[in-house]
Every structure is written in C-alpha cells, then in structure tokens.
Design a protein around this motif. Sequence first.
Motif, PDB file in Angstrom:
ATOM      1  N   ALA A 234       0.825  -1.207   0.000  1.00 32.30           N
ATOM      2  CA  ALA A 234       0.000   0.000   0.000  1.00 32.30           C
ATOM      3  C   ALA A 234       0.856   1.253   0.000  1.00 32.30           C
ATOM      4  O   ALA A 234       0.599   2.217  -0.742  1.00 32.30           O
ATOM      5  N   THR A 235       1.897   1.264   0.820  1.00 28.18           N
ATOM      6  CA  THR A 235       2.799   2.415   0.872  1.00 28.18           C
ATOM      7  C   THR A 235       3.483   2.624  -0.475  1.00 28.18           C
ATOM      8  O   THR A 235       3.592   3.754  -0.969  1.00 28.18           O
ATOM      9  N   HIS A 236       3.939   1.533  -1.082  1.00 31.68           N
ATOM     10  CA  HIS A 236       4.621   1.627  -2.376  1.00 31.68           C
ATOM     11  C   HIS A 236       3.690   2.188  -3.452  1.00 31.68           C
ATOM     12  O   HIS A 236       4.078   3.084  -4.224  1.00 31.68           O
ATOM     13  N   ILE A 237       2.459   1.672  -3.517  1.00 35.38           N
ATOM     14  CA  ILE A 237       1.517   2.142  -4.534  1.00 35.38           C
ATOM     15  C   ILE A 237       1.204   3.622  -4.351  1.00 35.38           C
ATOM     16  O   ILE A 237       1.238   4.409  -5.301  1.00 35.38           O
ATOM     17  N   LEU A 238       0.909   4.014  -3.127  1.00 36.52           N
ATOM     18  CA  LEU A 238       0.522   5.399  -2.867  1.00 36.52           C
ATOM     19  C   LEU A 238       1.662   6.383  -3.135  1.00 36.52           C
ATOM     20  O   LEU A 238       1.432   7.528  -3.521  1.00 36.52           O
ATOM     21  N   ASN A 239       2.896   5.931  -2.954  1.00 33.34           N
ATOM     22  CA  ASN A 239       4.041   6.823  -3.122  1.00 33.34           C
ATOM     23  C   ASN A 239       4.611   6.852  -4.535  1.00 33.34           C
ATOM     24  O   ASN A 239       5.253   7.850  -4.918  1.00 33.34           O
ATOM     25  N   THR A 240       4.401   5.783  -5.305  1.00 30.93           N
ATOM     26  CA  THR A 240       5.105   5.698  -6.589  1.00 30.93           C
ATOM     27  C   THR A 240       4.205   5.505  -7.803  1.00 30.93           C
ATOM     28  O   THR A 240       4.620   5.830  -8.915  1.00 30.93           O
ATOM     29  N   TRP A 241       3.009   4.986  -7.653  1.00 28.24           N
ATOM     30  CA  TRP A 241       2.165   4.720  -8.812  1.00 28.24           C
ATOM     31  C   TRP A 241       1.346   5.956  -9.189  1.00 28.24           C
ATOM     32  O   TRP A 241       0.964   6.745  -8.310  1.00 28.24           O
ATOM     33  N   PRO A 242       1.065   6.140 -10.473  1.00 30.05           N
ATOM     34  CA  PRO A 242       0.138   7.228 -10.857  1.00 30.05           C
ATOM     35  C   PRO A 242      -1.231   6.970 -10.257  1.00 30.05           C
ATOM     36  O   PRO A 242      -1.664   5.834 -10.131  1.00 30.05           O
ATOM     37  N   LYS A 243      -1.905   8.047  -9.901  1.00 24.33           N
ATOM     38  CA  LYS A 243      -3.217   7.900  -9.265  1.00 24.33           C
ATOM     39  C   LYS A 243      -4.253   7.457 -10.294  1.00 24.33           C
ATOM     40  O   LYS A 243      -4.181   7.788 -11.469  1.00 24.33           O
ATOM     41  N   GLY A 244      -5.224   6.679  -9.826  1.00 24.32           N
ATOM     42  CA  GLY A 244      -6.298   6.216 -10.683  1.00 24.32           C
ATOM     43  C   GLY A 244      -7.628   6.310  -9.967  1.00 24.32           C
ATOM     44  O   GLY A 244      -7.731   6.833  -8.848  1.00 24.32           O
ATOM     45  N   LYS A 245      -8.655   5.763 -10.602  1.00 15.85           N
ATOM     46  CA  LYS A 245      -9.998   5.775 -10.008  1.00 15.85           C
ATOM     47  C   LYS A 245     -10.147   4.722  -8.922  1.00 15.85           C
ATOM     48  O   LYS A 245     -11.101   4.773  -8.142  1.00 15.85           O
ATOM     49  N   TRP A 246      -9.224   3.776  -8.864  1.00  9.47           N
ATOM     50  CA  TRP A 246      -9.266   2.716  -7.884  1.00  9.47           C
ATOM     51  C   TRP A 246      -8.771   3.200  -6.525  1.00  9.47           C
ATOM     52  O   TRP A 246      -8.095   4.213  -6.413  1.00  9.47           O
ATOM     53  N   SER A 247      -9.086   2.436  -5.489  1.00  9.79           N
ATOM     54  CA  SER A 247      -8.637   2.738  -4.132  1.00  9.79           C
ATOM     55  C   SER A 247      -7.739   1.603  -3.633  1.00  9.79           C
ATOM     56  O   SER A 247      -7.886   0.457  -4.071  1.00  9.79           O
ATOM     57  N   VAL A 248      -6.835   1.937  -2.723  1.00 14.99           N
ATOM     58  CA  VAL A 248      -5.930   0.944  -2.149  1.00 14.99           C
ATOM     59  C   VAL A 248      -6.389   0.632  -0.733  1.00 14.99           C
ATOM     60  O   VAL A 248      -6.628   1.530   0.074  1.00 14.99           O
ATOM     61  N   LEU A 249      -6.522  -0.656  -0.425  1.00 13.20           N
ATOM     62  CA  LEU A 249      -6.873  -1.080   0.924  1.00 13.20           C
ATOM     63  C   LEU A 249      -5.689  -1.769   1.559  1.00 13.20           C
ATOM     64  O   LEU A 249      -4.905  -2.429   0.884  1.00 13.20           O
TER      65      LEU A 249
END
Length: 249
Positions: A234-249
């Motif tokens: 979750a930390t990796h996605i939120l810090n490095t991936w482009p934002k999308g319409k999906w949410s991270v849990l």
Amino acid sequence: MNKEERQDYILSCLRQNNRIYVTAISQQLNVSDDTLRRDLADLEANGFLTRVHGGAVSRSDTSARIMDRYDQDALAKQKMAEKLVSRFQPGDTLIIDGGTSNLAVAKMLPQNLPLTVFTNSFPLAAELFTHPLHKTVFLGGEVDEEGQVTLGIDTYKSLQMIYADWAIIGVSDLHPTEGLFCIKREEALIKRCMLERCGKRVVMAASEKLDKARTFQIATLNDIDYIVTDDKGATHILNTWPKGKWSVL
C-alpha cells in the motif's frame, strides 16, 4: 560484449528496477535497438521477463501450483483479507476465484453474515462448508489441477448468468501501467469475465507481485475498483504509482 553478457546485464537491471527501456539499455551496451529486442525475446521465451511497449518488466516468481503457496505469508494474507471483509453487507453476492489470498478472504468471512458466494475454487468451496448462513454455488468446468479451480467454456457460461455485488480475483503480477496478469491464458479469460459480472471489482496482490507482469493480461487498472495489498504494498503504490480511479486497501 557477447549475447550471454548482454542478457546477464539486462536481468541485473531488471532485478534493481523491475523495468527496463530498450533505448536506454541499448545505449548503455552500445548495441542496436533490434539487437536488444532479440535479447528480450529470448529472455521472455525462457520465462525471465515480459516484454511491454518500449522495454520489459520483471515477472513475479509466483507458482501456478496452489499447494506450493498455502503457507507463504499466511499472516499478511489474513491482514489483507480483514481489510476487505469488513466492507461486505448482509445479503451481498460475491464471486471469488482461486488463490491463497482469496482463500484467506473465505476464512475471514463472519459465520453470522448471510452471503451468496459463487466460486470456481475447490479449496474455497470446501472452506465455506463450515458457514451455515452462506449460500455457496460452485462454478463447474474443466479442472485445473495446479490451481485447484475450474476453467473453460462451462465456467465461462455459468458466469454469464450471474451479476454479483463483488468480484474478488487473485493475480500473479500487478503493474501500474500494464495492469493485471496471471500465468495461464484460460485463467485470464475467466478472471476477466468475473470482473465484468459484478458491481465492485477487487484484485488481491501482495507487495512481491507489484511492478511485474506476465504474458496473459486480465485487465487494466481502470477495470478495477480496489487493490487489496499488504502494508508495504500500500505504501509503495501510494508513493510511486500514478493515481487512478481505484482505491488501495
């Protein structure tokens, strides 16, 4: 630099960054783009990487055999499952496919929460035998012994008759631009159908599956609503991936 040395260099770069670009590596090695593309084709044929537009990405080392994965990171999978299960409401209908992360979801479903669960997974169906308020519907088809799931046209036709509140699928690889992947073509087709037959679409992927891709694409990130991963992921996605319409849990 000979072919073997070039390919060793390519794999070393992939281990460090999980992705390489043809133009950059060809310049570093002082070879043509065509030479490098041939190297990537050889490495892909031998299972070391997946070619994508402009370069290549790593593959995860996830085994196709579910028995090889039962005891891997069990506590992390339990915590992932907890994040998702709390969102289910009484009367919800779920489609859940195979995999050990999804099996963890089945194990975490409260016994006093009435649900209808459609699944093509033998281990998951067996787990739900112990849940008295759950209605379990098994999706028949050709048996895939490695994954302990059903696949093929009969499974596909069964899914066409369903529309669920949730679809929860597992993947072997998840990439920020290339999307969701799995190991087998037939499996990818069934997972894609599951995502099309529901309201809320969920992908389960631990952190070691991120930034990697395999041959058979299931869908893009735009086709899902939730990514359920561990805290590191979750930390990796939120810090490095482009934002999308999906949410991270």
